[in-house]
Design a protein around this motif. Structure first.
Motif, PDB file in Angstrom:
ATOM      1  N   LEU A  30       0.841  -1.207   0.000  1.00 27.57           N
ATOM      2  CA  LEU A  30       0.000   0.000   0.000  1.00 27.57           C
ATOM      3  C   LEU A  30       0.869   1.247   0.000  1.00 27.57           C
ATOM      4  O   LEU A  30       0.580   2.243  -0.668  1.00 27.57           O
ATOM      5  CB  LEU A  30      -0.882   0.064   1.256  1.00 27.57           C
ATOM      6  CG  LEU A  30      -2.043  -0.902   1.413  1.00 27.57           C
ATOM      7  CD1 LEU A  30      -2.730  -0.670   2.757  1.00 27.57           C
ATOM      8  CD2 LEU A  30      -3.040  -0.741   0.286  1.00 27.57           C
ATOM      9  N   ALA A  31       1.945   1.174   0.782  1.00 20.84           N
ATOM     10  CA  ALA A  31       2.848   2.329   0.874  1.00 20.84           C
ATOM     11  C   ALA A  31       3.591   2.514  -0.445  1.00 20.84           C
ATOM     12  O   ALA A  31       3.675   3.624  -0.984  1.00 20.84           O
ATOM     13  CB  ALA A  31       3.835   2.114   2.020  1.00 20.84           C
ATOM     14  N   ARG A  32       4.053   1.405  -1.010  1.00 22.48           N
ATOM     15  CA  ARG A  32       4.854   1.478  -2.237  1.00 22.48           C
ATOM     16  C   ARG A  32       4.054   2.103  -3.382  1.00 22.48           C
ATOM     17  O   ARG A  32       4.557   2.936  -4.116  1.00 22.48           O
ATOM     18  CB  ARG A  32       5.316   0.074  -2.628  1.00 22.48           C
ATOM     19  CG  ARG A  32       6.035   0.059  -3.960  1.00 22.48           C
ATOM     20  CD  ARG A  32       6.793  -1.193  -4.197  1.00 22.48           C
ATOM     21  NE  ARG A  32       5.911  -2.312  -4.549  1.00 22.48           N
ATOM     22  CZ  ARG A  32       6.364  -3.440  -5.083  1.00 22.48           C
ATOM     23  NH1 ARG A  32       7.650  -3.596  -5.278  1.00 22.48           N
ATOM     24  NH2 ARG A  32       5.540  -4.406  -5.387  1.00 22.48           N
ATOM     25  N   GLY A  33       2.789   1.727  -3.507  1.00 25.44           N
ATOM     26  CA  GLY A  33       1.999   2.219  -4.634  1.00 25.44           C
ATOM     27  C   GLY A  33       1.361   3.582  -4.380  1.00 25.44           C
ATOM     28  O   GLY A  33       0.682   4.097  -5.263  1.00 25.44           O
ATOM     29  N   GLY A  34       1.481   4.122  -3.162  1.00 26.71           N
ATOM     30  CA  GLY A  34       0.910   5.441  -2.869  1.00 26.71           C
ATOM     31  C   GLY A  34      -0.507   5.382  -2.309  1.00 26.71           C
ATOM     32  O   GLY A  34      -1.081   6.407  -1.947  1.00 26.71           O
ATOM     33  N   ALA A  35      -1.086   4.163  -2.231  1.00 29.09           N
ATOM     34  CA  ALA A  35      -2.468   4.055  -1.737  1.00 29.09           C
ATOM     35  C   ALA A  35      -2.579   4.470  -0.275  1.00 29.09           C
ATOM     36  O   ALA A  35      -3.618   4.972   0.163  1.00 29.09           O
ATOM     37  CB  ALA A  35      -2.973   2.626  -1.911  1.00 29.09           C
ATOM     38  N   ALA A  72      -1.119   6.927   1.095  1.00 31.97           N
ATOM     39  CA  ALA A  72      -1.305   8.383   1.090  1.00 31.97           C
ATOM     40  C   ALA A  72      -2.765   8.730   0.782  1.00 31.97           C
ATOM     41  O   ALA A  72      -3.336   9.654   1.382  1.00 31.97           O
ATOM     42  CB  ALA A  72      -0.373   9.023   0.063  1.00 31.97           C
ATOM     43  N   ASP A  73      -3.386   7.963  -0.115  1.00 35.46           N
ATOM     44  CA  ASP A  73      -4.800   8.221  -0.438  1.00 35.46           C
ATOM     45  C   ASP A  73      -5.688   7.977   0.780  1.00 35.46           C
ATOM     46  O   ASP A  73      -6.641   8.716   1.032  1.00 35.46           O
ATOM     47  CB  ASP A  73      -5.260   7.332  -1.597  1.00 35.46           C
ATOM     48  CG  ASP A  73      -4.471   7.613  -2.869  1.00 35.46           C
ATOM     49  OD1 ASP A  73      -3.988   8.766  -3.019  1.00 35.46           O
ATOM     50  OD2 ASP A  73      -4.324   6.688  -3.694  1.00 35.46           O
ATOM     51  N   LEU A  74      -5.357   6.926   1.522  1.00 36.38           N
ATOM     52  CA  LEU A  74      -6.149   6.607   2.726  1.00 36.38           C
ATOM     53  C   LEU A  74      -5.965   7.695   3.788  1.00 36.38           C
ATOM     54  O   LEU A  74      -6.927   8.163   4.403  1.00 36.38           O
ATOM     55  CB  LEU A  74      -5.719   5.243   3.294  1.00 36.38           C
ATOM     56  CG  LEU A  74      -6.091   4.026   2.441  1.00 36.38           C
ATOM     57  CD1 LEU A  74      -5.369   2.771   2.937  1.00 36.38           C
ATOM     58  CD2 LEU A  74      -7.604   3.798   2.461  1.00 36.38           C
ATOM     59  N   ILE A  75      -4.720   8.088   3.976  1.00 35.22           N
ATOM     60  CA  ILE A  75      -4.439   9.136   4.971  1.00 35.22           C
ATOM     61  C   ILE A  75      -5.150  10.425   4.545  1.00 35.22           C
ATOM     62  O   ILE A  75      -5.790  11.108   5.351  1.00 35.22           O
ATOM     63  CB  ILE A  75      -2.915   9.355   5.122  1.00 35.22           C
ATOM     64  CG1 ILE A  75      -2.256   8.105   5.716  1.00 35.22           C
ATOM     65  CG2 ILE A  75      -2.615  10.578   6.006  1.00 35.22           C
ATOM     66  CD1 ILE A  75      -0.739   8.088   5.665  1.00 35.22           C
TER      67      ILE A  75
END
Ligand code: MIC
Ligand code: SF4
Length: 642
Positions: A336-341, A343-346
């Motif tokens: 999740l962190a690697r793909g940027g997701a 950041a979307d959740l945060i």
């Protein structure tokens, strides 16, 4: 005769008995799983059984349930589990590594193997074509020592899948549809075996969602064939060598069957307070909510959280909604962190939790009083969230994310085109949070750290020959082990201390039940059908026994709980005529003479209700092997260890 997949795996592992439905058989166990809510007892029991090292191919201890560390209890338990695992030859999974069932799928599952887990959702492993079964900690401790696991040969229900899922309909909705049809008891005595061409339309993680929730139907477990989709999963995990193809023989016969047309599945929700109280989300749309929680061993995979993140991207949850996201494993977290997701959740305002069970059984994030919580987990029993007055709805990650943004229950189909989540070619594999055991040569001198949270195992004596005891509680159908021994962080922290945790027995029904039980000395509980459904926690048997309870008289018992009752010498009795339950009330005194010989005879026998001077008939729900345990005072007593 052609075998079903279930029969094939059982046949390969059979060590005793005949494979006739209902007959008791023993099977060899390849792998075991315990965690930091059930593993403490399993380790103490393994020690009491006197085995120096585990004899399975692999045994793993996970740290995922008891992770809050509000007091020193959790860390003391983890130190105990880590050092006990090392001495006894088990792999220890550190806190932060993830939820046992997700991790087992990713790193250890093997098609065709048997997995016995001290957790009811061990069934998740059926997704890869393993026979993955939940049991009480003591049964797992016996298997860890190389002993067989005993079960009544299940019937096999064929679940044929046809068609393919429409946009926004998910594996979770399929699991809920199965529950709608079978209810929380319709799977009893069966393995749910999945088949049909539409299987090719379900990825391994989607199959895992369905296998996970099969236990909610009362089924023994679920099993899927191991095919090209399974192989793709193993390849992504860098474990292609562990994969093998496996399916039922052509022409295999099923004792019953249902067909599910995937194209007819719509977004579903299980409304409070039972996983089978299933309704289409469209009927609930607009209902208020306070909390949305995405995670748990049901829906915390890469696919699930990436989908939720894609829906939440660029949107913000409204002020009255608390959004919680708990990844299933460190691998999922990292991806999740690697793909940027992440950041979307945060960005959407989510509270990002540890990779652990967390909210699922009330270890943190308890909703407000009377609160409404929409969850992607598998159980919505009263009190399960840590807030007895809260109402929990079980939904897919899609429905959860759509509802979080809208601030009310929302059918995700109103959002237009669903996001497409591509799985990475290979997942990041990092096993460094698995701690491997000390070499056998060093094990004898290895020390086990026993903090103050670890109390000695209580010892139970033989069954008396006559009993005169009050009915302590008269309960209804589908009593859960959450009713008997509630969930929640402050209670879970006491799992390694039977005297301390016993004071919470039935506390959501009657806060001071334990005092009344202690004073009474002996006692009976009466219940309806499917008594003891839900979790595998053997504390729901050990603690009542510790407080002096004699037995439970019910219309029928859930499988794991029935075995736990026998393991700790608590009588599982069934009414010969279920109507008798109605006139036997709390406070009535029940009397049985010549109990020991009556149990041995195995037939119906009379119980006198001395308060109203009227008899009724019961029968012990136990195999000959289990009757021996009941007479001795439980499995450890029978083994001469207590
Ligand atoms: C659950 O989901 O109820 C639990 C907590 O994982 C239990 C295990 C336990 O209570 O120790 C389970 O499912 O067996
Ligand atoms: Fe953990 Fe919940 Fe799964 Fe039980 S159901 S193993 S508490 S995530």
């Amino acid at each position: 005769m052609p075998d079903t997949l279930t029969e094939k795996i059982i046949r390969e592992h059979l060590v005793s008995g005949e494979m006739k439905p209902g007959a008791e058989i023993g099977i060899r166990i390849d792998q075991t799983l315990v965690h930091d809510a059930t593993g403490q007892m399993a380790a103490l029991q393994f020690e009491a059984l006197g085995r120096p090292r585990v004899r399975t191919r692999r045994s793993v201890v996970y740290s995922d349930h008891n992770i809050l560390q509000v007091t020193s209890h959790n860390a003391d338990d983890h130190a105990f589990l880590r050092t006990a695992a090392s001495k006894f030859g088990m792999v220890y999974s550190k806190v932060g590594n993830g939820i046992c069932h997700q991790l087992n799928l990713e790193r250890f599952s093997v098609p065709g193997e048997t997995l016995l887990g001290a957790d009811s959702h061990t069934t998740t492993g059926g997704a890869v074509g393993a026979l993955a079964v939940g049991a009480g900690g003591l049964d797992v401790a016996v298997a860890m020592g190389g002993g067989p696991f005993f079960l009544n040969m299940p019937k096999v229900m064929g679940i044929t899948l046809v068609g393919s899922l429409r946009p926004w309909s998910t594996a979770k909705d399929v699991a809920l549809e199965i529950l709608r049809r079978l209810t929380v008891s319709g799977g009893r005595g069966h393995v749910l075996e999945f088949r049909g061409e539409a299987l090719m339309n379900l990825t391994l993680t989607e199959r895992a969602v369905i296998a996970n929730m099969s236990i909610e139907t009362g089924a023994f477990t679920a099993v899927f064939p191991s095919d090209a989709r399974t192989r793709a999963f193993f390849t992504r995990q860098g474990r292609e060598g562990d994969w093998r193809e496996l399916s039922a023989d052509p022409g295999a016969e099923y004792s019953s069957g249902i067909e599910i047309d995937l194209s007819g599945i719509v977004p579903m929700a299980a409304a409070p307070h039972s996983p089978d109280n299933v309704k289409p989300v469209s009927e609930l749309a607009g209902a208020r909510l306070d909390q949305v929680a995405i995670g748990s061993c049901t829906n915390s995979s890469y696919r699930d959280l990436m989908t939720a993140a894609a829906i939440l991207k660029g949107r913000t949850v409204p002020p009255h909604v608390s959004l919680i996201v708990a990844p299933g494993s460190r691998q999922v977290y990292w991806e999740l962190a690697r793909g940027g997701a992440l950041a979307d959740l945060i960005g959407a305002g989510a509270r990002i939790m540890e990779a652990a069970c967390g909210f699922c059984n009330g270890v943190g994030q308890a909703p407000r009083s009377e609160g409404v919580s929409l969850r992607t987990s598998n159980r919505n029993f009263p009190g399960r969230s840590g807030t007895p007055s809260a109402g929990l709805y079980l939904v897919s990650p899609e429905t959860a994310a759509a509802s979080a943004v809208a601030g009310v229950i929302t059918d995700p189909r109103t959002l237009g085109v669903p996001p497409q989540v591509e799985l990475p070619v290979s997942f990041r594999v990092d096993d460094s949070m698995f701690v491997y055991p000390a070499p056998e040569a060093e094990a004898a001198s290895a020390e086990i750290l026993r903090g103050p949270s670890i109390a000695p195992l209580p010892l139970f004596g033989p069954l008396p020959d006559s009993v005169e005891a009050p009915v302590m509680l008269a309960l209804g159908d589908n009593v859960t082990t959450d009713d008997i021994m509630p969930a929640g962080a402050h209670i879970l922290a006491l799992r390694a201390n039977i005297p301390a945790i016993s004071r919470y027995i039935f506390s959501n029904i009657e806060p001071d039940f334990h005092l009344r039980q202690k004073e009474a000395g002996a006692g009976f509980i009466t219940g309806g059908a499917n008594y003891g459904q839900g979790s595998s926690r053997e504390h729901a048997a050990m603690c009542p026994r510790y407080l002096g309870l004699t037995g439970v008289i019910a219309e029928s018992f859930a499988r794991i709980h029935q075995a736990n009752l026998c393991n700790f010498g608590l009588l599982p009795l069934v009414f010969a005529d279920p109507r008798d339950r109605r006139w036997i009330l709390q406070g009535h005194t029940l009397k049985i003479d010549g109990l020991r010989s009556k149990l041995k005879a195995g037939a119906h026998f009379p119980v006198l209700n001395a308060t109203v001077t009227r008899e009724f008939e019961v029968k012990v729900d136990a195999s000959e092997r289990q009757v021996e345990m009941l007479l001795a005072g439980g499995l450890l007593a029978l083994a001469g260890k207590a």
